[in-house]
Design a protein around this motif. Sequence first.
Motif, PDB file in Angstrom:
ATOM      1  N   UNK A 119       0.821  -1.221   0.000  1.00 51.24           N
ATOM      2  CA  UNK A 119       0.000   0.000   0.000  1.00 51.24           C
ATOM      3  C   UNK A 119       0.841   1.251   0.000  1.00 51.24           C
ATOM      4  N   UNK A 120       1.634   1.444   1.037  1.00 51.28           N
ATOM      5  CA  UNK A 120       2.616   2.516   1.072  1.00 51.28           C
ATOM      6  C   UNK A 120       3.968   1.891   1.404  1.00 51.28           C
ATOM      7  N   UNK A 121       5.032   2.583   0.985  1.00 53.99           N
ATOM      8  CA  UNK A 121       6.368   1.982   1.055  1.00 53.99           C
ATOM      9  C   UNK A 121       7.316   2.949   1.765  1.00 53.99           C
ATOM     10  N   UNK A 122       7.372   2.806   3.085  1.00 52.72           N
ATOM     11  CA  UNK A 122       8.140   3.758   3.868  1.00 52.72           C
ATOM     12  C   UNK A 122       8.903   3.066   4.990  1.00 52.72           C
ATOM     13  N   UNK A 139       0.341  11.411  -4.371  1.00 53.78           N
ATOM     14  CA  UNK A 139       1.502  10.514  -4.300  1.00 53.78           C
ATOM     15  C   UNK A 139       2.668  11.228  -3.626  1.00 53.78           C
ATOM     16  N   UNK A 140       3.260  10.554  -2.649  1.00 50.84           N
ATOM     17  CA  UNK A 140       4.541  10.985  -2.093  1.00 50.84           C
ATOM     18  C   UNK A 140       5.608  10.209  -2.860  1.00 50.84           C
ATOM     19  N   UNK A 141       6.372  10.894  -3.706  1.00 48.47           N
ATOM     20  CA  UNK A 141       7.332  10.170  -4.560  1.00 48.47           C
ATOM     21  C   UNK A 141       8.488   9.583  -3.778  1.00 48.47           C
ATOM     22  N   UNK A 142       9.089   8.553  -4.351  1.00 46.19           N
ATOM     23  CA  UNK A 142      10.262   7.920  -3.746  1.00 46.19           C
ATOM     24  C   UNK A 142      11.319   8.979  -3.466  1.00 46.19           C
ATOM     25  N   UNK A 143      11.931   8.892  -2.300  1.00 49.28           N
ATOM     26  CA  UNK A 143      12.950   9.857  -1.914  1.00 49.28           C
ATOM     27  C   UNK A 143      12.436  10.940  -0.987  1.00 49.28           C
ATOM     28  N   UNK A 144      11.120  11.040  -0.840  1.00 53.43           N
ATOM     29  CA  UNK A 144      10.544  12.054   0.044  1.00 53.43           C
ATOM     30  C   UNK A 144      10.789  11.688   1.505  1.00 53.43           C
ATOM     31  N   UNK A 145      11.125  12.692   2.293  1.00 52.81           N
ATOM     32  CA  UNK A 145      11.198  12.535   3.747  1.00 52.81           C
ATOM     33  C   UNK A 145      10.117  13.429   4.342  1.00 52.81           C
ATOM     34  N   UNK A 185       9.095  11.866  14.994  1.00 52.78           N
ATOM     35  CA  UNK A 185       9.044  10.728  14.077  1.00 52.78           C
ATOM     36  C   UNK A 185       8.879  11.202  12.638  1.00 52.78           C
ATOM     37  N   UNK A 186       9.573  10.525  11.745  1.00 51.09           N
ATOM     38  CA  UNK A 186       9.541  10.869  10.329  1.00 51.09           C
ATOM     39  C   UNK A 186       9.612   9.586   9.512  1.00 51.09           C
ATOM     40  N   UNK A 187       9.257   9.700   8.239  1.00 51.27           N
ATOM     41  CA  UNK A 187       9.330   8.518   7.383  1.00 51.27           C
ATOM     42  C   UNK A 187      10.024   8.845   6.070  1.00 51.27           C
ATOM     43  N   UNK A 188      10.729   7.834   5.563  1.00 46.50           N
ATOM     44  CA  UNK A 188      11.466   7.952   4.309  1.00 46.50           C
ATOM     45  C   UNK A 188      10.786   7.052   3.279  1.00 46.50           C
ATOM     46  N   UNK A 206      14.626  15.525   0.882  1.00 49.50           N
ATOM     47  CA  UNK A 206      14.743  14.579  -0.234  1.00 49.50           C
ATOM     48  C   UNK A 206      16.021  13.761  -0.074  1.00 49.50           C
ATOM     49  N   UNK A 207      15.885  12.445  -0.163  1.00 49.48           N
ATOM     50  CA  UNK A 207      17.017  11.538   0.011  1.00 49.48           C
ATOM     51  C   UNK A 207      17.913  11.575  -1.228  1.00 49.48           C
ATOM     52  N   UNK A 208      19.211  11.531  -1.001  1.00 51.21           N
ATOM     53  CA  UNK A 208      20.163  11.517  -2.111  1.00 51.21           C
ATOM     54  C   UNK A 208      20.099  10.184  -2.852  1.00 51.21           C
ATOM     55  N   UNK A 209      20.723  10.145  -4.020  1.00 50.75           N
ATOM     56  CA  UNK A 209      20.736   8.919  -4.828  1.00 50.75           C
ATOM     57  C   UNK A 209      21.423   7.778  -4.068  1.00 50.75           C
ATOM     58  N   UNK A 210      22.535   8.082  -3.421  1.00 54.78           N
ATOM     59  CA  UNK A 210      23.240   7.059  -2.652  1.00 54.78           C
ATOM     60  C   UNK A 210      22.390   6.607  -1.461  1.00 54.78           C
TER      61      UNK A 210
END
Length: 281
Positions: free
Chosen positions: A158-161, A193-199, A219-222, A238-242
């Motif tokens: 459903x959601x991926x965090x 949609x919260x796109x991949x990489x969102x914090x 509390x936070x989610x990535x 936003x999470x970096x590529x690495x």
Amino acid sequence: MVSQEQRRRQLAREKYLRQQQRRTDARRKARIRNSVIASVLGVVVVLSVTVFLTKPFEDDGKKENAGAEVTPSASPSKAPDPCEKPAAGKVETQTWKKEPALAIDESAKYTMKLDTTCGEIDIALKASAAPHTVNSFKFLADKGYFDHSKCHRLTDQGIYVLQCGDPQGTGMGGPGYTIPDENLKDKSLKGGVYPAGTVAMANQYNAQTKQGRDSGGSQFFLVYQDSQLPPDYTPFGTVSEAGMKVLQKIAKAGAQAPDPQTGNTAPNATVVINKATVSES
């Protein structure tokens, strides 16, 4: 005068018509029954999705994850732990009565680095769009609040965090104060949609009752994969590529069965934040 044969045929025809009518009535009743069942199931599904979307990220500094009874991962993975052992040290237990005063430069660029047991996760912070949130994270990081804390929740349906930020590791902890919701109209949040990489921040907002705004704490989610979520959770980085590669490694290891006490589905990977730092760049 009607012959015996004609009468027999007439009775047979009437019997056939009665049978057809009974079948028609039965089909009609079945359709009505099924439509009612479908409607009930539809309500249950809608309510379940609503609870799922609003409850996993509760955060009021006292009971941040009261809705964790919804279990996004029904079949836990048996993948091996891909991460290292945590660094030596104790989790910070200090709390504060009120939000720290704004001390960051909103026009400057800030980066949060999470040195985890699974690798480094660098996050570009949105100081101008979410100043209260970024200021709070810098304050807490400077106090060592996140150091040695475990990321306590991984959702893979459903959601991926990956959810972190609770020194208790239960989803119930917080810094003792709350911060306002910010940046809910961020241009990156398109189509629900919260796109991949969102914090983004966890909170206690309930879309059904419209209560629980401005309830974020620590509390936070990535987000490691695009996730359908209403724009109710402050996106502040936003999470970096690495860093995304580290998140994917954690996600690939899967989630455990729901904890009977908290309902959390902890990651199979041992994800501990050895050190969190927020710096101006």
